[in-house]
Scaffold this active site. Structure first.
Site, PDB file in Angstrom:
ATOM      1  N   ASN A   1     -89.803  72.725  29.829  1.00  0.00           N
ATOM      2  CA  ASN A   1     -89.094  71.604  30.447  1.00  0.00           C
ATOM      3  C   ASN A   1     -87.758  71.379  29.735  1.00  0.00           C
ATOM      4  O   ASN A   1     -87.456  72.062  28.750  1.00  0.00           O
ATOM      5  CB  ASN A   1     -89.931  70.321  30.378  1.00  0.00           C
ATOM      6  CG  ASN A   1     -91.064  70.300  31.387  1.00  0.00           C
ATOM      7  OD1 ASN A   1     -90.921  70.772  32.503  1.00  0.00           O
ATOM      8  ND2 ASN A   1     -92.198  69.750  30.973  1.00  0.00           N
TER       9      ASN A   1
ATOM     10  N   HIS B   1     -93.099  70.361  40.504  1.00  0.00           N
ATOM     11  CA  HIS B   1     -91.959  71.287  40.412  1.00  0.00           C
ATOM     12  C   HIS B   1     -91.639  71.907  41.772  1.00  0.00           C
ATOM     13  O   HIS B   1     -91.218  73.069  41.865  1.00  0.00           O
ATOM     14  CB  HIS B   1     -92.231  72.394  39.385  1.00  0.00           C
ATOM     15  CG  HIS B   1     -92.411  71.893  37.985  1.00  0.00           C
ATOM     16  ND1 HIS B   1     -91.348  71.589  37.152  1.00  0.00           N
ATOM     17  CD2 HIS B   1     -93.538  71.620  37.272  1.00  0.00           C
ATOM     18  CE1 HIS B   1     -91.813  71.167  35.988  1.00  0.00           C
ATOM     19  NE2 HIS B   1     -93.130  71.181  36.040  1.00  0.00           N
TER      20      HIS B   1
END
Length: 485
Positions: free
Chosen positions: A127, A54
């Site tokens: 997510n 990320h």
């Protein structure tokens, strides 16, 4: 307008910020030029270690407004009344690539949300997909290593990507998601967000429920084909950042509607598959979506580094009325996320403005460490219990206890009646239109055909055959055709 005075870090005025001090007009630079040394030293330290996963992200501030009564399921204060608003900060991100990667790539997207509640910060770290590739955190480092740049070639290798998936049949469901039409969102505004994990809600009566979060985009889901994405990356590698920034600056504030699926805790043990398995979804026919509220983003950060790069989220940041479930992946992340921030930002990263609570009072015995800003008054003690009226525990648990039994050891999750790795991937495939299936097959075959080992290809083909006979046959034929070209 009064001219502001440029100063050094210690507050002294700077006489010349255009020329270094030298020995004579053309001489060498002097070590005594403290302003120059300070600027160079600070410049060398402007970057911190990027996130291992990320790394590339965008963020925005906004608010969450409750639209429906959910007090029958949770006693969380920020969800306690219709119309109540809570300030939020969200960070969107890609997963596998580095900070210098592109936005419009085929990859899951992070959807990390911080609620600045009156009872402390609540972090929901999810997510844009409701499932994930693995179900046990012990495999997470291996999975990420297989998706990141190869240590020798320095690039992402299809051999590594598909070799791991060949040995992880539980990934078939998420691979079907990733290679399908939603694998490349058109923007962060045009994708859904999910808590993905199962969490626990507890109401005022102490009743426990397991929940899954679904943030449905009010802009509509829009995605890119592989060709469209490649063209967009060539024009603007920061396309998703650009879109989010410009939309909010124009006053086109993106929003999502939050729904939850609610399972009474007593139903979990006998459900037909493990409800805490991150590779599976709960069918809506079993647990329908129930609306909770809406998330609105209305303000861009003033400084991307300070507020997006330094934003720290941990799924262990709960508030009363919300807690964890036995989801093994969630249990692993309860440690891993906060530990990553202690490494990247320091033990006092919660003091940074983007991470600090807004209205809740922080009062504990944490002291010292790098960048400490809350060390208490001279007579405050740094131990507990004490006789000096220091902060004390409430004895009120945030969530209901989870029952445990059996022997310690490394156990596979207990099997439920439909606990296999393929049936939901097959159901997802059969839900697709003919055009969606065509694109899914082409995306999978495009990657799998590049794998150099026949046995790795065969193992992956077996997974698609197990999910659906037509699915497997079409992938096999497409891979064969590409390898024969």
């Amino acid at each position: 307008m009064t001219q502001r005075v440029l100063t050094t870090e210690s507050g002294a005025p700077v006489a010349d910020n255009q020329n270094s001090a030298t020995a004579g007009a053309g001489g060498p630079i002097l070590l005594q030029d403290g302003h120059l040394l300070e600027k160079l030293a600070r410049f060398n330290r402007e970057r911190i270690p990027e996130r291992v996963v990320h790394a590339r992200g965008s963020g925005a501030y906004g608010y969450f407004e409750v639209t429906d009564d959910v007090t029958g399921f949770t006693r969380a204060d920020f969800l306690s009344e219709v119309g109540r608003r809570t300030e939020t900060f969200i960070r969107f991100s890609t997963v596998a690539d580095s900070l210098g990667g592109a936005d419009a790539v085929r990859d899951p997207r992070g959807f990390a949300l911080k609620f600045y509640t009156d009872e402390g910060n609540y972090d929901l770290v999810g997510n844009n997909t409701p499932v994930f590739f693995i179900k046990d955190p012990i495999k997470f480092p291996d999975f990420i290593h297989s998706q990141k740049r190869d240590p020798f070639t320095g690039r992402q290798e299809p051999d590594n990507v598909w070799d791991f998936w060949a040995h992880a049949p539980e990934a078939t469901h998420q691979v079907t998601w990733l290679m399908g039409d939603r694998g490349i969102p058109a923007s962060y505004r045009h994708m859904n967000g999910y808590g993905s994990h199962t969490y626990q809600w507890t109401n005022a009566a102490g009743e426990a429920f397991f929940v899954k979060y679904h943030f449905k985009t009010n802009q509509g889901v829009r995605s890119l084909s592989a060709d469209q994405a490649a063209e967009l990356v060539g024009k603007d590698a920061s396309s998703h950042q650009t879109d989010l920034l410009q939309a909010i600056e124009r006053g086109v504030n993106p929003s999502w509607t939050l729904h939850v699926q609610v399972m009474p805790a007593a139903e979990a043990a006998d459900y037909r598959f493990n409800p805490f398995d991150l590779t599976k979804v709960w069918p809506h026919s079993d647990y329908p979506l129930q609306r909770v509220g809406r998330l609105v983003l209305d303000r861009n950060p003033d400084n991307v580094f300070a507020e997006v790069e330094q934003a720290a989220f941990s799924p262990n940041n709960f508030v009363p009325g919300i807690g964890p479930s036995p989801d093994k992946m969630l249990q692993g992340r309860l440690f891993a996320y906060a530990d990553a921030h202690r490494y990247r930002l320091g033990v006092n990263h919660t003091h940074l403005p983007v991470n600090a609570p807004r209205t809740a009072v922080v009062d504990n015995y944490g002291r010292d460490g790098l960048h400490a800003t809350r060390n208490g008054a001279r007579h405050d003690k740094n131990y507990e219990p004490n006789s000096y009226a220091g902060p004390a525990q409430t004895d009120a648990a945030h969530s209901a206890p989870l029952a445990v039994q059996g022997w310690t050891g490394t156990h596979e999750a207990p099997a439920h009646t439909k606990d296999d790795d393929f049936f939901q991937a097959g159901e997802l495939y059969r839900l697709m239109s003919d055009d969606e299936k065509d694109r899914l097959i082409a995306n999978i075959a495009g990657g799998l055909s590049q794998v150099t080992r026949d046995d790795v290809i065969e193992k992956n083909l077996a997974h698609f055959h197990a999910a659906d006979a037509e699915y497997g046959t079409r992938v096999e034929e497409a891979v064969r055709a590409l390898r024969e070209d």
